[in-house]
Design an enzyme around this catalytic site. Sequence first.
Site, PDB file in Angstrom:
ATOM      1  N   PHE A 162       8.665 -95.134 -45.253  1.00 36.91           N
ATOM      2  CA  PHE A 162       8.395 -93.788 -44.749  1.00 36.91           C
ATOM      3  C   PHE A 162       6.930 -93.413 -44.952  1.00 36.91           C
ATOM      4  O   PHE A 162       6.400 -93.534 -46.061  1.00 36.91           O
ATOM      5  CB  PHE A 162       9.245 -92.746 -45.491  1.00 36.91           C
ATOM      6  CG  PHE A 162      10.689 -92.721 -45.096  1.00 36.91           C
ATOM      7  CD1 PHE A 162      11.133 -91.953 -44.036  1.00 36.91           C
ATOM      8  CD2 PHE A 162      11.620 -93.472 -45.806  1.00 36.91           C
ATOM      9  CE1 PHE A 162      12.473 -91.925 -43.678  1.00 36.91           C
ATOM     10  CE2 PHE A 162      12.966 -93.449 -45.460  1.00 36.91           C
ATOM     11  CZ  PHE A 162      13.397 -92.675 -44.394  1.00 36.91           C
ATOM     12  N   ASP A 163       6.311 -92.930 -43.885  1.00 37.62           N
ATOM     13  CA  ASP A 163       5.044 -92.232 -44.013  1.00 37.62           C
ATOM     14  C   ASP A 163       5.319 -90.948 -44.811  1.00 37.62           C
ATOM     15  O   ASP A 163       6.471 -90.504 -44.898  1.00 37.62           O
ATOM     16  CB  ASP A 163       4.517 -91.902 -42.612  1.00 37.62           C
ATOM     17  CG  ASP A 163       3.226 -91.114 -42.635  1.00 37.62           C
ATOM     18  OD1 ASP A 163       2.339 -91.440 -43.439  1.00 37.62           O
ATOM     19  OD2 ASP A 163       3.107 -90.157 -41.846  1.00 37.62           O
ATOM     20  N   LEU A 164       4.279 -90.355 -45.371  1.00 37.41           N
ATOM     21  CA  LEU A 164       4.469 -89.131 -46.154  1.00 37.41           C
ATOM     22  C   LEU A 164       4.140 -87.884 -45.328  1.00 37.41           C
ATOM     23  O   LEU A 164       5.036 -87.115 -44.955  1.00 37.41           O
ATOM     24  CB  LEU A 164       3.603 -89.187 -47.419  1.00 37.41           C
ATOM     25  CG  LEU A 164       3.644 -87.973 -48.348  1.00 37.41           C
ATOM     26  CD1 LEU A 164       5.068 -87.635 -48.784  1.00 37.41           C
ATOM     27  CD2 LEU A 164       2.743 -88.209 -49.563  1.00 37.41           C
TER      28      LEU A 164
END
Length: 215
Positions: free
Chosen positions: A7-9
């Site tokens: 996951f990107d943040l």
Amino acid sequence: MFDYIFFDLDGTLTDPALGITNSFIHALKYFGIEIPSYEKLCSFIGPPLPETFKTQFGFSEEKASEGVKKYREYFAEKGLLENSVYSGIPELLAELKNKGKKLVVATSKPEEYSVRIIEHFGLSKYFENVCGSKMDETRSKKDEVIAYAIERNNISDKSKILMVGDRKHDILGAKKVGIKSCGVLFGYGSLEELNAAGADFIAENVSQLTNICVF
């Protein structure tokens, strides 16, 4: 199909708009640069900071480094937590973990800051680890972060990984490393941007993202 979900943040797990825009405003005021519109500032969410200072404001490498330092003066003190978790994300993470998925944060944001954000919002219990850039802005390109996350998690089969993010950098980084990607439309990238980058999947909302991740 996917055992690991990266996951990107920013723009994927959390909405960091207030903190990031305020940090840019702090830096740009220092350089005497006219402050862009809020919408323009929000378009800076996602890419590595030096890239934004160079492409958007014509900064040299040296000046971009100074810009990053001024940005972080605000971000480290206030902007870090001027942030909020997107609705439905904790439930998504809990469901994926319960189904045996291994979750990893893969972000161009410095790892030190990212760990603090994930811990502050009570999300650390869902993740194997948080992988980000270094404070000197090395390992800030998305493909570099993804490659680091793969190595750190000892993953040998890249076909089992899905990268989830909201900007073209997430999609292009995934393609460069050789893994599948899913673009989300509740962040800061458009459908056109994500399609042009070659996203394998598109999720309009968290519910659709859940279905893609458990596929």
